[in-house]
Motif scaffolding. Structure first.
Motif, PDB file in Angstrom:
ATOM      1  N   SER A  10       0.817  -1.214   0.000  1.00 53.83           N
ATOM      2  CA  SER A  10       0.000   0.000   0.000  1.00 53.83           C
ATOM      3  C   SER A  10       0.848   1.260   0.000  1.00 53.83           C
ATOM      4  CB  SER A  10      -0.930   0.001   1.219  1.00 53.83           C
ATOM      5  OG  SER A  10      -1.846  -1.064   1.156  1.00 53.83           O
ATOM      6  N   VAL A  11       1.893   1.291   0.829  1.00 50.10           N
ATOM      7  CA  VAL A  11       2.745   2.472   0.914  1.00 50.10           C
ATOM      8  C   VAL A  11       3.438   2.736  -0.415  1.00 50.10           C
ATOM      9  CG1 VAL A  11       4.889   3.353   1.926  1.00 50.10           C
ATOM     10  CG2 VAL A  11       3.110   2.413   3.402  1.00 50.10           C
ATOM     11  N   SER A  12       3.971   1.690  -1.033  1.00 45.62           N
ATOM     12  CA  SER A  12       4.690   1.885  -2.295  1.00 45.62           C
ATOM     13  C   SER A  12       3.751   2.335  -3.408  1.00 45.62           C
ATOM     14  CB  SER A  12       5.407   0.595  -2.695  1.00 45.62           C
ATOM     15  OG  SER A  12       4.477  -0.466  -2.903  1.00 45.62           O
ATOM     16  N   GLY A  13       2.540   1.806  -3.420  1.00 44.32           N
ATOM     17  CA  GLY A  13       1.562   2.255  -4.397  1.00 44.32           C
ATOM     18  C   GLY A  13       1.203   3.723  -4.200  1.00 44.32           C
ATOM     19  N   TYR A  14       1.029   4.115  -2.939  1.00 43.77           N
ATOM     20  CA  TYR A  14       0.722   5.509  -2.628  1.00 43.77           C
ATOM     21  C   TYR A  14       1.862   6.419  -3.082  1.00 43.77           C
ATOM     22  CZ  TYR A  14      -0.973   9.514   0.102  1.00 43.77           C
ATOM     23  OH  TYR A  14      -1.441  10.744   0.492  1.00 43.77           O
ATOM     24  N   GLN A  15       3.096   6.044  -2.745  1.00 47.52           N
ATOM     25  CA  GLN A  15       4.248   6.873  -3.104  1.00 47.52           C
ATOM     26  C   GLN A  15       4.413   7.008  -4.614  1.00 47.52           C
ATOM     27  OE1 GLN A  15       7.243   4.730  -0.854  1.00 47.52           O
ATOM     28  NE2 GLN A  15       7.368   6.379   0.658  1.00 47.52           N
ATOM     29  N   ALA A  16       4.128   5.933  -5.332  1.00 52.19           N
ATOM     30  CA  ALA A  16       4.284   5.970  -6.783  1.00 52.19           C
ATOM     31  C   ALA A  16       3.181   6.764  -7.470  1.00 52.19           C
ATOM     32  CB  ALA A  16       4.317   4.540  -7.332  1.00 52.19           C
ATOM     33  N   LEU A  17       1.993   6.824  -6.870  1.00 51.79           N
ATOM     34  CA  LEU A  17       0.847   7.404  -7.563  1.00 51.79           C
ATOM     35  C   LEU A  17       0.470   8.808  -7.107  1.00 51.79           C
ATOM     36  CD1 LEU A  17      -1.648   4.388  -7.827  1.00 51.79           C
ATOM     37  CD2 LEU A  17      -0.023   5.222  -9.539  1.00 51.79           C
ATOM     38  N   PHE A  18       0.734   9.170  -5.846  1.00 53.32           N
ATOM     39  CA  PHE A  18       0.151  10.405  -5.308  1.00 53.32           C
ATOM     40  C   PHE A  18       0.555  11.638  -6.114  1.00 53.32           C
ATOM     41  CE2 PHE A  18       0.115  14.162  -2.599  1.00 53.32           C
ATOM     42  CZ  PHE A  18      -1.195  14.135  -2.132  1.00 53.32           C
ATOM     43  N   PHE A 152      -6.677   3.073  -5.999  1.00 53.68           N
ATOM     44  CA  PHE A 152      -6.703   3.513  -4.603  1.00 53.68           C
ATOM     45  C   PHE A 152      -7.549   2.568  -3.740  1.00 53.68           C
ATOM     46  CE2 PHE A 152      -6.003   8.033  -6.335  1.00 53.68           C
ATOM     47  CZ  PHE A 152      -4.638   7.912  -6.199  1.00 53.68           C
ATOM     48  N   ALA A 153      -8.617   2.025  -4.298  1.00 49.26           N
ATOM     49  CA  ALA A 153      -9.454   1.093  -3.538  1.00 49.26           C
ATOM     50  C   ALA A 153      -8.694  -0.185  -3.207  1.00 49.26           C
ATOM     51  CB  ALA A 153     -10.715   0.765  -4.334  1.00 49.26           C
ATOM     52  N   VAL A 154      -7.924  -0.708  -4.161  1.00 53.82           N
ATOM     53  CA  VAL A 154      -7.130  -1.921  -3.927  1.00 53.82           C
ATOM     54  C   VAL A 154      -6.070  -1.665  -2.860  1.00 53.82           C
ATOM     55  CG1 VAL A 154      -5.472  -3.517  -4.981  1.00 53.82           C
ATOM     56  CG2 VAL A 154      -7.547  -2.865  -6.228  1.00 53.82           C
ATOM     57  N   THR A 156      -6.169   0.563  -0.483  1.00 59.03           N
ATOM     58  CA  THR A 156      -6.856   0.730   0.805  1.00 59.03           C
ATOM     59  C   THR A 156      -7.172  -0.623   1.430  1.00 59.03           C
ATOM     60  OG1 THR A 156      -7.864   2.794   0.013  1.00 59.03           O
ATOM     61  CG2 THR A 156      -8.855   1.762   1.952  1.00 59.03           C
ATOM     62  N   LEU A 157      -7.673  -1.535   0.643  1.00 55.00           N
ATOM     63  CA  LEU A 157      -8.021  -2.866   1.147  1.00 55.00           C
ATOM     64  C   LEU A 157      -6.782  -3.592   1.675  1.00 55.00           C
ATOM     65  CD1 LEU A 157     -10.103  -5.108   1.551  1.00 55.00           C
ATOM     66  CD2 LEU A 157      -9.663  -5.838  -0.813  1.00 55.00           C
ATOM     67  N   ALA A 158      -5.673  -3.496   0.956  1.00 59.86           N
ATOM     68  CA  ALA A 158      -4.439  -4.155   1.402  1.00 59.86           C
ATOM     69  C   ALA A 158      -3.971  -3.584   2.738  1.00 59.86           C
ATOM     70  CB  ALA A 158      -3.354  -4.004   0.346  1.00 59.86           C
ATOM     71  N   ALA A 159      -4.038  -2.264   2.889  1.00 56.40           N
ATOM     72  CA  ALA A 159      -3.622  -1.635   4.151  1.00 56.40           C
ATOM     73  C   ALA A 159      -4.520  -2.071   5.302  1.00 56.40           C
ATOM     74  CB  ALA A 159      -3.648  -0.113   4.005  1.00 56.40           C
ATOM     75  N   LEU A 160      -5.818  -2.184   5.054  1.00 52.01           N
ATOM     76  CA  LEU A 160      -6.754  -2.602   6.097  1.00 52.01           C
ATOM     77  C   LEU A 160      -6.499  -4.047   6.514  1.00 52.01           C
ATOM     78  CD1 LEU A 160      -9.209  -2.034   7.863  1.00 52.01           C
ATOM     79  CD2 LEU A 160     -10.663  -2.693   5.921  1.00 52.01           C
ATOM     80  N   LEU A 161      -6.296  -4.933   5.546  1.00 49.31           N
ATOM     81  CA  LEU A 161      -6.033  -6.338   5.867  1.00 49.31           C
ATOM     82  C   LEU A 161      -4.740  -6.478   6.678  1.00 49.31           C
ATOM     83  CD1 LEU A 161      -6.967  -8.116   2.506  1.00 49.31           C
ATOM     84  CD2 LEU A 161      -8.183  -8.269   4.687  1.00 49.31           C
ATOM     85  N   GLY A 162      -3.708  -5.745   6.292  1.00 49.25           N
ATOM     86  CA  GLY A 162      -2.445  -5.817   7.017  1.00 49.25           C
ATOM     87  C   GLY A 162      -2.580  -5.355   8.453  1.00 49.25           C
ATOM     88  N   THR A 163      -3.337  -4.301   8.680  1.00 47.79           N
ATOM     89  CA  THR A 163      -3.537  -3.781  10.032  1.00 47.79           C
ATOM     90  C   THR A 163      -4.281  -4.787  10.889  1.00 47.79           C
ATOM     91  OG1 THR A 163      -3.572  -1.515   9.164  1.00 47.79           O
ATOM     92  CG2 THR A 163      -4.469  -1.859  11.365  1.00 47.79           C
TER      93      THR A 163
END
Length: 380
Positions: A10-18, A152-154, A156-163
């Protein structure tokens, strides 16, 4: 490690896309840098006192809460992209990092032998890096095929599952240290303003390092977008960084345990090589090689940094020490993204990367000549 797998994706996707997303919806580099600056400043002001919260409440529950901050930051990007939404999203993302990193590091430092901390940190870094291999490219590919909202939805889901996975499986390590949370927070702020001599010397290195990277790294995907690369290609460049991180993190961790903070000097020189290649931008193999060297630099930096802070924290609570160091890094680097964006808009990419490269060289020289003295003073 399981948490790092989900979080890395999730973090890497955010950093690459934001930043690329902001560029896509019409913002210039100075505006993108302004969002990063405002968000970083807010996190830096909160972080010193938050170390006392970690030591009082417990590193495990704080790690869970910061995981939820990442979830919220990604979820906000599914709303219409106004400036308040973008600022709120990046602020939550930065808070998740600035507050989560000391919580995770404190939990790790209390769970493993101090003499092997670099190695164990490298294990979680490897898990984080492995998932970062998939995150940027897959999220970029989703953008090209189906648009930003599904990506972004994908994420978000990965971050929620990891938490959720982390909270269910983890256990608190060490004893909580808390007399009065309010007084502890005030005391933490006071101590962050008056660190002992060894920490002050280390903070100087952190300030130079942070400024060198934050001039361009938060804006990189927007710069790549501006010169014509698609999101899937941008993701592939970030994937190269993650491949190098996952392949070398354990090696760097063992070297950090053996050679100490001199590995920080090696990290800065690898970062300088990254800047040299990224500055060229085209053809494609220049940013590919540049981000590969950036991955090597980060893989070396993480265990060496965590080890150094744990050593320097011998006179104070360890969660507080990590939070204070992060606050110094973030506060010092808060103005530089908007400065970097303004330099890019007015003077061009080569000027921007020349300034960054000079700072990286200074940080490497400082780390090489003063690392031994800093560690010796900390032991004394």
């Amino acid at each position: 490690m399981l948490f790092s797998l989900f979080r890395g994706f999730s973090v890497s996707g955010y950093q690459a896309l934001f930043a690329a997303y902001m560029k896509t919806v019409g913002y210039d580099m100075a505006s993108i840098g302004g969002v990063v600056t405002a968000s970083s400043l807010m996190g830096a002001l909160i972080a010193p006192g938050f170390g006392a919260v970690i030591d009082c409440v417990g590193a495990r529950i704080i790690t869970t809460l910061t995981g939820l901050l990442l979830v919220a930051s990604l979820g906000l990007l599914e709303l219409p992209p106004g400036l308040p939404v973008l600022v709120a999203s990046y602020t939550l993302f930065m808070l998740g990092f600035l507050l989560g990193q000391p919580a995770r590091s404190a939990l790790m430092a209390r769970s493993v032998p101090r003499g092997s901390l670099g190695y164990y940190v490298s294990l979680t870094t490897t898990a984080f890096a492995v998932s970062r291999i998939a995150g940027p490219y897959l999220s970029g590919l989703i953008v090209v095929k189906r648009g930003y909202m599904l990506a972004f939805a994908v994420l978000t889901l990965a971050a929620l599952l990891g938490t959720i996975v982390f909270h269910v499986l983890s256990v608190e390590a060490g004893k909580r240290r808390c007399i009065s949370l309010g007084r502890d927070i005030v005391a933490a702020y006071k101590r962050s303003l008056r660190p002992h001599r060894a920490l002050r010397r280390f903070y100087l290195f952190l300030v130079i390092d942070r400024n060198s990277w934050s001039l361009w790294f938060p804006l990189l995907s927007a710069q790549l977008k501006a010169v014509g690369y698609r999101e899937d290609m941008i993701g592939l460049f970030y994937t190269a960084s993650s491949v190098m991180m996952s392949a070398t993190s354990i090696i760097w961790g063992k070297l950090a345990d053996k050679l100490g903070s001199k590995i920080l000097a090696v990290s800065e020189l690898l970062g300088l090589l990254a800047v040299v290649f990224i500055a060229a931008m085209k053809p494609w193999y220049y940013p590919f090689l540049g981000l590969s060297f950036a991955g090597l630099s980060i893989a070396a930096w993480v265990p060496a940094y965590n080890r150094a802070v744990a050593l320097l924290a011998s006179r104070e609570n360890i969660g507080e020490a990590y939070a204070s160091a992060n606050a110094v890094r973030s506060l010092a680097g808060a103005p530089t993204p908007i400065i970097g964006g303004a330099i890019y808009d007015s003077l061009g990419a080569r000027t921007l990367y020349t300034v960054s490269g000079t700072l990286l060289l200074l940080a490497g020289i400082y780390a090489y000549y003063f690392a031994e003295k800093v560690e010796q003073e900390a032991r004394e």
